[in-house]
Structures are given as C-alpha cells and as structure tokens.
Design a protein around this motif. Structure first.
Motif, short mmCIF file in Angstrom:
data_model
loop_
_atom_site.label_atom_id
_atom_site.label_comp_id
_atom_site.label_asym_id
_atom_site.label_seq_id
_atom_site.Cartn_x
_atom_site.Cartn_y
_atom_site.Cartn_z
N ILE A 55 -34.63 21.77 -69.66
CA ILE A 55 -35.53 20.61 -69.81
C ILE A 55 -36.80 21.09 -70.50
N ALA A 82 -30.82 11.85 -67.75
CA ALA A 82 -30.56 12.75 -68.87
C ALA A 82 -29.82 14.01 -68.40
N VAL A 83 -30.24 14.56 -67.27
CA VAL A 83 -29.57 15.75 -66.72
C VAL A 83 -28.15 15.38 -66.29
N ILE A 120 -35.38 11.38 -66.51
CA ILE A 120 -34.98 12.79 -66.55
C ILE A 120 -33.72 13.01 -65.72
N LYS A 140 -29.26 20.22 -73.23
CA LYS A 140 -30.72 20.26 -73.40
C LYS A 140 -31.29 18.85 -73.25
N VAL A 141 -32.40 18.76 -72.52
CA VAL A 141 -33.13 17.50 -72.36
C VAL A 141 -34.55 17.74 -72.87
N VAL A 183 -37.22 10.39 -73.64
CA VAL A 183 -36.42 11.38 -72.91
C VAL A 183 -35.06 11.42 -73.60
N SER A 184 -34.78 12.55 -74.27
CA SER A 184 -33.57 12.66 -75.08
C SER A 184 -32.64 13.73 -74.53
N ASP A 185 -31.35 13.48 -74.63
CA ASP A 185 -30.36 14.48 -74.23
C ASP A 185 -29.28 14.60 -75.31
N THR A 195 -31.24 8.66 -76.13
CA THR A 195 -32.70 8.67 -75.96
C THR A 195 -33.09 7.38 -75.25
N SER A 216 -25.78 15.11 -69.25
CA SER A 216 -25.74 16.25 -70.16
C SER A 216 -24.60 17.18 -69.77
#
Length: 367
Positions: A243, A271-272, A268, A280-281, A296-298, A358, A275
C-alpha cells in the motif's frame, strides 16, 4: 356507517366563518366523543392550533381576510403544526380548487353540505394514519435506543478482542510454529474485518437517524491516509499487497476527519481485498479548480460494467468475495456514498476486468 365511532381521545379544530356551518359540524361530531375546538377565522385558527395541537383540522376555504389556502400554508410552515392533517371543507367542487388544496398541504376534502357519515369516515381514516405513524415513530425510537446500547457494548467487546488478537499475533511471531503464526494472522484479519463492519453498521444507522455528528475542520490528508493504511497493515502484509501513500505531505482539506477516515478505511479495505497476492494499492490525490480528488487504485480483478452502476446502491449491494475468499457485505461503499453526500461531494469508480479498479471521492474546496 351508522353508529360509527371515532378512536379516542381525539381533538378536532373546526375552522369556519359561518356560524351555521359550525353548528352543523358540532351536531355531527358532538356525539362521537370528540373534543372540539372552534375558530371563525384563519388567524384565530393558527393561534389555537399552535396552543392546543389538535389531532386533526377541518378548515373552510372561503373565509375573508385569510382564506383556507393561506391558513393551511401558514400552519404547514410552523414546526409545531406542520404534521397535523388538514381536511378542507368547501362548497367548491372544481378540480382546480382541490388540487390547490393538496398543493398547500391538505390531506383530504369534504364538500358542503356535510354528510355525517362521510365526515366521520374521513376523520377516522386520517386519525388512523396519524396513530399508526406515531406507533411507528415510537417503535423506531425504541429500536434506535436498543441499537445504540448494543453498539456501545459491542465496541467495548471488540476493543478487548482486538487487543487479545494483537497480543496473540505478537507471541506467535516470536515463536517458530508456522501453523500458529498462520492462525494468529487469520484471527487478526477476521477481527479487523468484523470491527470495521460493526463500525460501518453503527455509523450508517446513526446517519439514517440524522444523528451523526458533522464537524468540519482543516486537517492534513496524508496523516488520515496513513492511519487508514495502518489499520489494514496486517491483512495487506498477509497477502503481500503493498500500500503506497502518494498523498502530498502539505495537502490540507476541510472536512469531517472521522468521516474521511471511515471512507479511506473502506476504500483501502476493498482495494486490498480485491488485489492478488503481491499486488499494489496506491492512494493518491489530485487538485482540481474547485475540488480535491482522493483516489484509491489497485491492480486487482476489476469490476464488471453492469456492476459498476450499482456499486453504491443500498438496494443492489456489491458483495463479491475477495481474491483470498474474503467476505464482503457491500455496506462500506453505501456508507461512503452517504458520508460524501453530507460533504456535498461525490464518489465515483472506474474499473477494467483483470487490470484494476480506482474508487475515488471529491471534496469541494469551499463547502
């Protein structure tokens, strides 16, 4: 309809400038066990309604100085009387007059000359609605008090569980038993998810009741992002998800800090969750003319186009499991949308299958 009785106790405010009409109403209603309040003009009706708070108001339209439409509008502007059902009385039967009555807040219409059975039936119907609404309000109030007590007790319990889970992980990490380490990490992840769900539930329920506190202030966005990242450090570490906090260290925002931290934790977490191992976040920000966007992008599994349209809807929740089979309720994104609405901001999502997602929100620079 003969012998029909009104549910008791009931007070009725009758407003008419014609004494003969009032006499007829009294004859119709006296034997129904009603408490009657009389007013012969709009101003008097407003004063007496404000003082007595009747259960229902029968209001004549054609009155001098202040007609029934104006009187009704005044009553609906007053917080003390706006919820009282108003039934118009008039010899006028044109549709335009009925529509105007409903537009200013009336719930029904009685045409003169009065028919006793009709008057009692309409009064009874609307009083039933009023009492059902009151019962529903009381039931909701009881539910809210119960929920508040349970949520408070659950928070205390979760705080203790999280403390023990953290201790268990520390002890397991110091040992050499891989199975014990695995179980302690799984326990920590499960407790973290359950704690976040409980927090979301309480905050969403508080928001629905209109009781959520909303305190605007300036704070550093980077520190809020760091706190949210730390909260999900262990689940991310277990999936080997990196992250990255790319928020500018001098980025200052004007918002409710607790709400923004809640939004960041949920985004978050998602995103986790979506993934892949070793993913990667990235949390970043973008300054526009009148807004600050937080993204917040993954590089995870992505979201189908037909799902994106219902991502933030309470009635069509997105409950896809994560890449490690992590459960999801969909409530987090619904809560994020509602918290952004309180900021007069917006929340949005972009995604491509097997490339990543995102999800971002935009805060106005000047609320």
């Amino acid at each position: 309809m003969q012998g029909m009785e009104i549910m008791k106790p009931t007070s009725i405010l009758c407003v008419d400038d014609n004494p003969d009409n009032l006499r007829v109403l009294l004859e119709h209603l006296n034997d129904a066990g009603l408490k009657l309040i009389i007013a012969e003009d709009g101003e008097t009706a407003i004063r007496r309604a404000n003082y007595a708070i009747p259960d229902i108001i029968l209001l004549d339209i054609m009155m001098p100085v202040m007609d029934g439409f104006q009187t009704c509008a005044r009553l609906k502007e007053n917080p003390l009387t706006k919820h009282i059902p108003i039934i118009f009385m008039s010899a006028l039967s044109e549709t335009v007059n009925k529509l105007k009555g409903f537009e200013v807040g009336a719930v029904d219409y009685i045409t003169k000359p009065f028919q006793r059975e009709e008057v009692l039936a309409r009064i009874n119907a609307h009083l039933t609605i009023v009492r059902q609404r009151q019962e529903l309000f009381e039931l909701n109030a009881t539910k809210d008090r119960f929920f508040s007590i349970v949520a408070h007790d659950m928070r205390n319990i979760f705080n203790r569980i999280m403390g023990f889970a953290q201790l268990s992980k520390v002890w397991a990490d110091k040992g050499s038993d891989d199975k014990q380490k695995h179980y302690s990490k799984s326990l920590m992840n499960a407790v973290t998810e359950a704690h976040q769900l409980m927090e979301n539930l309480q905050q969403w329920a508080t928001s629905q009741r209109g009781m959520i506190s909303f305190e605007l202030k300036f704070f550093m966005l980077e520190s809020a992002v760091k706190k949210a990242i730390d909260y999900y450090f262990e689940p991310a570490k277990q999936k080997e998800v990196q992250i990255i906090n790319n928020i500018n260290s001098d980025m200052n925002v004007y918002a409710d800090q607790n709400m923004i931290e809640t939004i960041l934790r949920n985004l978050i977490s998602n995103a986790v969750k979506f993934s892949p191992k070793g993913g990667k976040v990235v949390v970043s920000s973008k300054e526009l003319d009148n807004e600050i966007e937080v993204l917040v992008s993954d590089n995870g599994i992505g979201i189908k186009d037909d799902v994106l349209s219902r991502l933030f809807a309470i009635d069509r929740k997105y409950k896809e499991k994560g890449t490690a089979n992590e459960p999801g309720t969909g409530l987090g994104l619904v809560l994020c949308r509602e918290l952004m609405e309180k900021h007069n901001g917006r929340i949005f999502a972009e995604s491509k299958l097997n490339i990543g997602t995102t999800i971002g929100f935009a805060l106005k620079k000047n609320l």
